[in-house]
Design a protein around this motif. Structure first.
Motif, PDB file in Angstrom:
ATOM      1  N   ILE A  61       0.843  -1.198   0.000  1.00 51.66           N
ATOM      2  CA  ILE A  61       0.000   0.000   0.000  1.00 51.66           C
ATOM      3  C   ILE A  61       0.878   1.248   0.000  1.00 51.66           C
ATOM      4  O   ILE A  61       1.706   1.434   0.893  1.00 51.66           O
ATOM      5  CB  ILE A  61      -0.939   0.016   1.223  1.00 51.66           C
ATOM      6  N   TYR A  63       1.158   5.149   0.473  1.00 46.37           N
ATOM      7  CA  TYR A  63       0.408   6.187   1.166  1.00 46.37           C
ATOM      8  C   TYR A  63       0.572   7.553   0.517  1.00 46.37           C
ATOM      9  O   TYR A  63      -0.259   8.431   0.703  1.00 46.37           O
ATOM     10  CB  TYR A  63       0.792   6.248   2.643  1.00 46.37           C
ATOM     11  N   HIS A  88      -2.858   9.408   0.541  1.00 44.78           N
ATOM     12  CA  HIS A  88      -4.059   8.752   1.059  1.00 44.78           C
ATOM     13  C   HIS A  88      -4.203   9.050   2.548  1.00 44.78           C
ATOM     14  O   HIS A  88      -3.215   9.064   3.295  1.00 44.78           O
ATOM     15  CB  HIS A  88      -3.972   7.238   0.875  1.00 44.78           C
ATOM     16  N   THR A  90      -5.704   8.108   6.400  1.00 50.48           N
ATOM     17  CA  THR A  90      -5.640   6.858   7.165  1.00 50.48           C
ATOM     18  C   THR A  90      -6.842   5.969   6.896  1.00 50.48           C
ATOM     19  O   THR A  90      -6.715   4.737   6.815  1.00 50.48           O
ATOM     20  CB  THR A  90      -5.535   7.163   8.667  1.00 50.48           C
ATOM     21  N   ILE A  93      -6.238   3.951   3.790  1.00 49.89           N
ATOM     22  CA  ILE A  93      -5.243   2.897   4.025  1.00 49.89           C
ATOM     23  C   ILE A  93      -5.858   1.749   4.811  1.00 49.89           C
ATOM     24  O   ILE A  93      -5.640   0.571   4.502  1.00 49.89           O
ATOM     25  CB  ILE A  93      -4.020   3.483   4.745  1.00 49.89           C
ATOM     26  N   ARG A  96      -7.994  -0.424   2.584  1.00 47.21           N
ATOM     27  CA  ARG A  96      -7.196  -1.353   1.781  1.00 47.21           C
ATOM     28  C   ARG A  96      -6.649  -2.495   2.639  1.00 47.21           C
ATOM     29  O   ARG A  96      -6.527  -3.625   2.171  1.00 47.21           O
ATOM     30  CB  ARG A  96      -6.067  -0.605   1.085  1.00 47.21           C
ATOM     31  N   CYS A  97      -6.334  -2.201   3.881  1.00 46.49           N
ATOM     32  CA  CYS A  97      -5.908  -3.267   4.800  1.00 46.49           C
ATOM     33  C   CYS A  97      -7.046  -4.263   5.013  1.00 46.49           C
ATOM     34  O   CYS A  97      -6.821  -5.484   5.053  1.00 46.49           O
ATOM     35  CB  CYS A  97      -5.476  -2.676   6.134  1.00 46.49           C
ATOM     36  N   LEU A 110       3.703  -0.963   3.766  1.00 49.93           N
ATOM     37  CA  LEU A 110       3.356   0.442   3.592  1.00 49.93           C
ATOM     38  C   LEU A 110       4.598   1.186   3.117  1.00 49.93           C
ATOM     39  O   LEU A 110       5.609   1.229   3.816  1.00 49.93           O
ATOM     40  CB  LEU A 110       2.845   1.028   4.908  1.00 49.93           C
TER      41      LEU A 110
END
Length: 391
Positions: A61, A63, A88, A90, A93, A96-97, A110
């Protein structure tokens, strides 16, 4: 040195003896290809006699693409205030997690640019949010360059920066930013980045604080054969001191959309020879990972006969290398097939190389899964990974 000399060096290395950088360079440039591969595979068989080759399920990912370093090989970054720059928040993110967890990921990487405003506090907040919301995800992220940058922005020591982000949830450090460690090629492709010695210093500090890492090498940007070996020598010397590198991961420069424009590239044969020499040279690093993402599945499979014991991730998402032209895609079924058809036993691993599922027989293979590194193509399917029984 002669052919007889190469046979003696290869035999000594295959038996577990240490070879010098000079001997490694000779093997890289002069040793017969098949003899080189056979010696490297002998080392692999001695280390992993069951014939297991591992893979990982994770998500990479990014950021932010805002970066002040401006590396010439990078097609991903945008300068601060560039109209194509983005960051991006939080929540994005964490979204996506959540998708990664739903698809069976055990790790998240990350990574992003050197944003001028992102100090230690930003990374503490980010890692803490991920670790608190998704404790099942191991945060194997960033690299020494980001640590140096965040420490500078926040005005703290490297030791304090590492301690704080580790306490916030960072489990281990990626080998990002190594590129080429020797001074001449590093300055040529990344003049604003820290020196190779400084990169290693950060890794050494992290290792001594109990934060392990991987080590990488990007080949094909105009470095000499001797400089490739020197890069490995620098990594091996630190490993002798700290023992903190879990794996060595060489990969090839991708030529699209960057300032280097592909003027120099490593051939597939150069890459395979480097992989084999790395297995013989790194008597102190346990794992050797092949980069099928940059070299292709065929070379990735061939590398399994050159000492490789790990194929890395199926890459639920990858943007940095792909933006420079890496077009190779895979899914879990393909990766398992690559391993099995090379005469090896596939096994899913976690970040620390513990086996989570070993596919001892073809019946164990997850043949119904279709996961590509174009994550957008599967986010609406919501199809979880199948549960694979440990043998």
């Amino acid at each position: 040195m002669s052919t007889r000399d190469s046979s003696e060096i290869l035999q000594r290395a295959a038996d577990g003896g240490r070879i010098s950088p000079e001997e490694a360079l000779f093997l890289y440039t002069e040793a017969p290809f098949h003899a080189l591969g056979e010696a490297a595979d002998t080392v692999r068989r001695r280390r992993y006699p069951e014939g297991i080759v591992t893979y990982l399920i994770d998500r990479n990912i990014n950021y932010t693409n805002v970066c002040v370093t401006a590396c010439k090989f990078c097609a991903f970054y945008r300068a601060p205030k560039h109209k194509e720059g983005w960051s991006h928040d939080t929540d994005e993110i964490l979204r996506r997690c959540a998708e990664a967890v739903e698809l069976g990921a055990t790790q998240v990487m990350l990574q992003g640019g050197h944003h001028p405003d992102y100090g230690v506090e930003y990374y503490e907040s980010l890692f803490r949010a991920v670790s608190e919301n998704f404790p099942q995800l191991v945060i194997h992220s960033i690299g020494p360059s980001e640590i140096l940058h965040m420490a500078k922005v926040s005005g703290v020591s490297l030791e304090e920066a590492v301690r704080r982000i580790h306490a916030a949830g960072l489990a281990s450090i990626a080998g990002a930013g190594a590129e080429m460690l020797p001074a001449r090629p590093r300055t040529a492709i990344a003049p604003l980045k820290e020196s190779g010695e400084r990169w290693l210093e950060v890794m050494g500090i992290a290792h001594k604080l109990g934060v392990e890492s991987t080590a990488t090498m990007m080949m094909g940007t105009g470095e000499t054969n001797a400089e490739r070996i020197e890069h490995m020598r620098m990594v091996r010397d630190l490993q002798d001191e700290t023992g903190g590198f879990r794996a060595f991961i060489p990969w090839t420069y991708q030529p699209e959309n960057n300032h280097l424009k592909g003027r120099t590239q490593a051939t597939r044969l150069e890459y395979l020879r480097l992989i084999a020499v790395a297995r013989l040279f790194f008597d102190n690093i346990n794992h050797l990972q092949s980069s099928w993402l940059t070299t292709g599945k065929d070379v990735g499979q061939l590398s399994l006969h050159m000492g490789v014991d790990d194929l890395g991730s199926i890459m639920l998402e990858e943007n940095v290398i792909s933006s420079a032209g890496a077009k190779h895609r895979s899914n879990l079924h393909d990766l398992v097939w690559m391993i099995r058809s090379a005469g090896r036993i596939p096994a899913q691993r976690n970040t620390t190389y513990e086996h989570l599922a070993v596919h001892w027989t073809p019946e164990d293979d997850p043949t119904d899964l279709r996961v590509t590194s174009h994550f957008s193509s599967i986010t609406n399917k919501r199809k979880p990974l199948p549960v694979l029984d440990n043998a």
